[in-house]
Design an enzyme around this catalytic site. Structure first.
Site, PDB file in Angstrom:
ATOM      1  CG  HIS A 124      -1.868   0.963   1.380  1.00  0.00           C
ATOM      2  ND1 HIS A 124      -1.603   2.278   1.871  1.00  0.00           N
ATOM      3  CD2 HIS A 124      -3.300   0.984   1.135  1.00  0.00           C
ATOM      4  CE1 HIS A 124      -2.673   2.972   1.901  1.00  0.00           C
ATOM      5  NE2 HIS A 124      -3.657   2.300   1.548  1.00  0.00           N
ATOM      6  CG  ASP A 152       0.666  -2.393   6.170  1.00  0.00           C
ATOM      7  OD1 ASP A 152      -0.373  -2.457   7.012  1.00  0.00           O
ATOM      8  OD2 ASP A 152       0.734  -1.767   5.167  1.00  0.00           O
ATOM      9  CD  GLN A 156      -6.800  -4.590   4.147  1.00  0.00           C
ATOM     10  OE1 GLN A 156      -7.797  -5.160   4.666  1.00  0.00           O
ATOM     11  NE2 GLN A 156      -6.972  -3.186   3.659  1.00  0.00           N
ATOM     12  CE  LYS A 162      -7.093  -0.300   6.187  1.00  0.00           C
ATOM     13  NZ  LYS A 162      -7.818   0.308   5.028  1.00  0.00           N
ATOM     14  CB  CYS A 208      -3.744   3.133  -1.277  1.00  0.00           C
ATOM     15  SG  CYS A 208      -5.147   4.517  -1.158  1.00  0.00           S
TER      16      CYS A 208
HETATM   17  N1  7TS Z   1      -1.637  -0.615   4.629  1.00  0.00           N
HETATM   18  C1  7TS Z   1      -2.524  -1.424   4.134  1.00  0.00           C
HETATM   19  C2  7TS Z   1      -2.252  -2.831   3.745  1.00  0.00           C
HETATM   20  C3  7TS Z   1      -3.722  -0.932   3.901  1.00  0.00           C
HETATM   21  O1  7TS Z   1      -4.653  -1.749   3.244  1.00  0.00           O
HETATM   22  C4  7TS Z   1      -3.999   0.350   4.445  1.00  0.00           C
HETATM   23  C5  7TS Z   1      -5.737   1.095   4.097  1.00  0.00           C
HETATM   24  C6  7TS Z   1      -3.243   1.137   4.886  1.00  0.00           C
HETATM   25  C7  7TS Z   1      -1.783   0.331   5.092  1.00  0.00           C
HETATM   26  C8  7TS Z   1      -3.316   2.342   5.310  1.00  0.00           C
HETATM   27  O2  7TS Z   1      -4.206   2.332   6.504  1.00  0.00           O
HETATM   28  P1  7TS Z   1      -4.720   3.846   7.231  1.00  0.00           P
HETATM   29  O3  7TS Z   1      -5.851   3.366   8.089  1.00  0.00           O
HETATM   30  O4  7TS Z   1      -3.502   4.366   7.690  1.00  0.00           O
HETATM   31  O5  7TS Z   1      -5.374   4.396   6.036  1.00  0.00           O
HETATM   32  N2  7TS Z   1      -6.111   0.601   3.090  1.00  0.00           N
HETATM   33  C9  7TS Z   1      -7.073   0.957   2.316  1.00  0.00           C
HETATM   34  C10 7TS Z   1      -7.775   0.210   1.210  1.00  0.00           C
HETATM   35  O6  7TS Z   1      -7.374  -0.939   0.955  1.00  0.00           O
HETATM   36  N3  7TS Z   1      -9.120   0.982   0.930  1.00  0.00           N
HETATM   37  O7  7TS Z   1      -9.122   2.159   1.680  1.00  0.00           O
HETATM   38  C11 7TS Z   1      -7.878   2.136   2.611  1.00  0.00           C
END
Ligand code: 7TS
Length: 414
Positions: A129, A206, A209, A232, A371
């Site tokens: 990501h 990371d 997910q 999430k 992303c």
């Molecule tokens: N890493 C992964 C694997 C992600 O899926 C996401 C967000 C992030 C980092 C960033 O997370 P945040 O909470 O700091 O924004 N992924 C997604 C997505 O897949 N669709 O919207 C956000």
């Protein structure tokens, strides 16, 4: 995080805890298949959030009065809750952040600035990501370090042979996702961390997910840093954590300065508080942290392994129904290796059109690059459609997705 034979989730009972799932979208019952972007929140999480503001609201760590003590106790109990959920040895291993993005930026700055220099290698993967790419690009630019990448195979897995070859070059750090937000691929985190440690390489996982969708034990994984977002995982937006191996604190500099993170401040210079507070400048999202603890309670009651098995089942149903439609599904063939995420390309149809037609049926999916632009490029597409499942989704909803895609294909064929 493998699927095991578990008692099935009581999805009907779970759904009753999520009032939003009983609402309508475009005049049809809502089918929410966008939990990889953000999950819905159960009643207990929303109540924890409002309870904090209605009964305990005060700034934390600052005052001696009764409410301040209540708020601080709740906030620090939430930290301990996170530590327990991820198998960290102590609450002190948990640094609160706004989410995964801030956690990864924290490592790249607080650890990276001190430990990465000109010519050093930073190892990443092609399936990251943007949140696990851009902070490292910025660090490389600042320090003169080199970026290296583990390639992704045609079936959407990390090329493990290449990963081991790159690790043998002893990069300073290896930052990689535990689970791809596009392919769903679950990477062999423990093995990669073991190989990295043997090479003297620091590991940053990371977990955005991974944590919501199956059991996590950072001690068993053997990583140095683990980042995740609350939103999430049934929790509120604006809170997450960086879970650190305690020894790493000795190799990190403060990154944001301000209130709370200090010991003593003079006009010209300051000394700093102990970690983790050292990395938490300013007023934290205390109510959100407390609500995140409620989210983890909910998840644990459902049993993360059962959640994972449920998602594997829904993924299998969706994949099986989509395949005959001539859509190209990105990522591993085996649903057990990609629980909950089905990203696909319908030849000749723009993903936004697919998503719009699905939306007309009340089905919420994400269309775009998710992303992960370099990963889109790797598979020769600009954008794709992604359906993502969670513990509250039903087999009927997985089937409804395929019915919707079939209707979209037929609509545009006319
Ligand atoms: N890493 C992964 C694997 C992600 O899926 C996401 C967000 C992030 C980092 C960033 O997370 P945040 O909470 O700091 O924004 N992924 C997604 C997505 O897949 N669709 O919207 C956000």
């Amino acid at each position: 995080m493998t699927a095991t034979a578990r008692p099935a989730l009581d999805v009907a009972a779970i759904r009753r805890e999520f009032p939003i799932l009983a609402t309508e979208a475009r005049g049809r019952p809502l089918v929410y298949l966008d939990s990889a972007a953000t999950s819905q929140k159960p009643r207990s999480v929303v109540e924890a959030l409002s309870d904090f503001y209605l009964t305990s609201n005060s700034n934390v760590h600052r005052s001696v009065h009764h409410l301040a003590e209540r708020a601080t106790t709740a906030f620090e109990s939430a930290r301990a809750r996170v530590a327990r959920f991820v198998g960290a040895p102590a609450p002190e291993c948990v640094v609160w952040t706004r989410g995964t993005t801030e956690a990864l930026n924290l490592v790249a700055n607080a650890w990276g600035s001190r430990n990465v220099g000109p010519g050093d290698a930073i190892l990443l993967t092609e399936m990251e990501h943007h949140a696990n790419l851009v902070p490292w690009q910025m660090l490389a630019k600042r320090t003169g370090a080199r970026l290296r990448f583990v390639p992704v195979t045609d079936d959407g897995r990390l090329d493990l042979e290449a990963a081991h070859a790159r690790l043998a070059e002893r990069p300073k750090v290896f930052a990689f996702t535990a689970k791809s937000n596009v392919l769903g691929t679950e990477n062999p985190v423990a093995g990669l961390c073991r190989a990295a440690r043997a090479a003297g390489t620091v590991t940053v996982v990371d977990g955005a997910q991974a944590l919501p969708h199956g059991p996590v034990d950072v001690t068993a994984l053997g990583c140095d840093f683990f980042a995740f977002s609350g939103h999430k995982a049934l929790g509120p937006m604006g809170v997450g954590a960086l879970v650190c191996r305690r020894e790493m604190y000795d190799a990190m500099d403060p990154w944001q300065g301000g209130g709370e993170m200090i010991r003593r401040v003079r006009l010209e210079e300051s000394t700093y508080a102990e970690a983790p507070i050292r990395f938490e400048a300013g007023t934290p999202a205390a109510a959100d942290a407390v609500a995140l603890a409620a989210a983890l309670d909910f998840l644990e009651r459902c049993d993360p392994a059962a959640v994972h098995a449920h998602e594997v089942r829904l993924t299998a149903i969706a994949m099986e129904a989509l395949r005959p439609l001539g859509v190209r599904i990105l990522g591993p063939e085996d649903p057990a290796d990609r629980a909950g995420i089905v990203t696909f390309d319908v030849p000749g149809l723009h993903p936004h059109d697919v998503a719009t037609l699905l939306d007309g049926r009340g089905i919420a999916v994400r269309a775009g690059h998710h992303c992960a632009q370099p990963l889109m490029k790797r598979f020769g597409v600009v954008a794709t459609t992604r359906a993502s499942f969670y513990l509250y989704n039903t087999e009927d909803e997985a089937a409804a997705l395929a019915d919707g895609v079939r209707a979209a294909v037929e609509y545009f064929r006319r």
